[in-house]
Design an enzyme around this catalytic site. Structure first.
Site, PDB file in Angstrom:
ATOM      1  N   TYR A  28      -2.373  -8.429   4.750  1.00 17.18           N
ATOM      2  CA  TYR A  28      -2.868  -7.198   5.376  1.00 17.18           C
ATOM      3  C   TYR A  28      -3.734  -7.439   6.613  1.00 17.18           C
ATOM      4  CZ  TYR A  28      -1.309  -5.105   1.000  1.00 17.18           C
ATOM      5  OH  TYR A  28      -0.546  -4.678  -0.059  1.00 17.18           O
ATOM      6  N   HIS A 105       2.112   0.855   8.326  1.00 16.11           N
ATOM      7  CA  HIS A 105       1.802  -0.090   7.251  1.00 16.11           C
ATOM      8  C   HIS A 105       1.267  -1.364   7.882  1.00 16.11           C
ATOM      9  CE1 HIS A 105       3.583   2.346   4.098  1.00 16.11           C
ATOM     10  NE2 HIS A 105       4.515   2.645   4.996  1.00 16.11           N
TER      11      HIS A 105
HETATM   12  O1  CA2 Z   1       0.950  -2.583   4.264  1.00 13.29           O
HETATM   13  C1  CA2 Z   1       0.406  -1.506   4.033  1.00 13.29           C
HETATM   14  O2  CA2 Z   1      -0.340  -0.949   4.812  1.00 13.29           O
HETATM   15  C2  CA2 Z   1       0.629  -0.844   2.666  1.00 13.29           C
HETATM   16  O3  CA2 Z   1       0.714   0.565   2.889  1.00 13.29           O
HETATM   17  C3  CA2 Z   1      -0.586  -1.178   1.826  1.00 13.29           C
HETATM   18  C4  CA2 Z   1      -0.468  -0.743   0.367  1.00 13.29           C
HETATM   19  C5  CA2 Z   1       0.860  -1.198  -0.240  1.00 13.29           C
HETATM   20  O4  CA2 Z   1       1.003  -0.652  -1.543  1.00 13.29           O
HETATM   21  C6  CA2 Z   1       2.046  -0.788   0.609  1.00 13.29           C
HETATM   22  O5  CA2 Z   1       3.214  -1.302   0.022  1.00 13.29           O
HETATM   23  C7  CA2 Z   1       1.911  -1.315   2.022  1.00 13.29           C
HETATM   24  C8  CA2 Z   1      -1.587  -1.350  -0.478  1.00 13.29           C
HETATM   25  C9  CA2 Z   1      -2.956  -1.027  -0.003  1.00 13.29           C
HETATM   26  C10 CA2 Z   1      -3.933  -1.922  -0.718  1.00 13.29           C
HETATM   27  O6  CA2 Z   1      -4.945  -2.239   0.180  1.00 13.29           O
HETATM   28  C11 CA2 Z   1      -5.606  -3.404   0.050  1.00 13.29           C
HETATM   29  C12 CA2 Z   1      -5.249  -4.484   0.795  1.00 13.29           C
HETATM   30  C13 CA2 Z   1      -5.945  -5.659   0.697  1.00 13.29           C
HETATM   31  C14 CA2 Z   1      -7.013  -5.734  -0.124  1.00 13.29           C
HETATM   32  C15 CA2 Z   1      -7.375  -4.666  -0.856  1.00 13.29           C
HETATM   33  C16 CA2 Z   1      -6.670  -3.490  -0.775  1.00 13.29           C
END
Ligand code: CA2
Length: 153
Positions: A28, A105
């Site tokens: 991310y 995303h």
């Molecule tokens: O890649 C993206 O922005 C997503 O929308 C993020 C979602 C995931 O379920 C999608 O498939 C793709 C997850 C968000 C979780 O956020 C965190 C990331 C890192 C650490 C903590 C939370």
């Protein structure tokens, strides 16, 4: 005639994105949501737009904000997070927008688990940006700004 103040771009973020920057930076990126907000506000300013930046862990709240955007925003940038893969209700709210919508995303869902490859939101989005980490939000501001300027022309 009185000059009306331009409506802001709504940047809406779904569940768990409040924890960004603390886990899985290789997927991310390392920016926190607060840092992303700062970048988005600065970029929007260069394009002459204001930003309303929000995050919620609740599907109904996200739907309320999308409904609010219909009259209070000029366009929407949405990272639905996990709800993008599951929520027809969120898709219905996006379909009712009648405003330019960019889905963002941070990660590239196509490089990940199979269940992340489908997004209900993409059916309503004018553009989808993924895999650019925080830069994707900045790119979304530019894309939305171009769409809004095209609409005006
Ligand atoms: O890649 C993206 O922005 C997503 O929308 C993020 C979602 C995931 O379920 C999608 O498939 C793709 C997850 C968000 C979780 O956020 C965190 C990331 C890192 C650490 C903590 C939370």
């Amino acid at each position: 005639m009185a000059k009306t103040k331009a409506l802001p771009i709504y940047v809406l973020n779904g569940p768990n994105l409040n924890l960004l920057g603390r886990r899985e930076p290789e997927i991310y990126g390392s920016a926190t949501l607060a840092e992303i907000e700062k970048e988005v506000v600065a970029q929007a300013k260069t394009q002459g737009f204001a930003i309303k930046f929000r995050q919620t862990n609740h599907e109904g709240v996200l739907i309320d904000w999308l409904q609010e955007a219909r009259t209070k925003a000029c366009g929407v940038i949405l990272n639905p997070a996990g709800l993008g893969h599951t929520s027809v209700a969120l898709l219905d709210a996006c379909r009712m927008l009648d405003l330019p919508l960019v889905e963002v995303h941070l990660s590239n869902p196509f490089k990940r688990e199979r269940y992340r490859r489908h997004s209900f939101i993409s059916e309503a989005a004018d553009a989808v940006i993924c895999g650019l980490h925080a830069d994707g939000y900045v790119a979304a501001v530019d894309a939305l700004s171009a769409m809004l300027k095209d609409r005006k022309a």
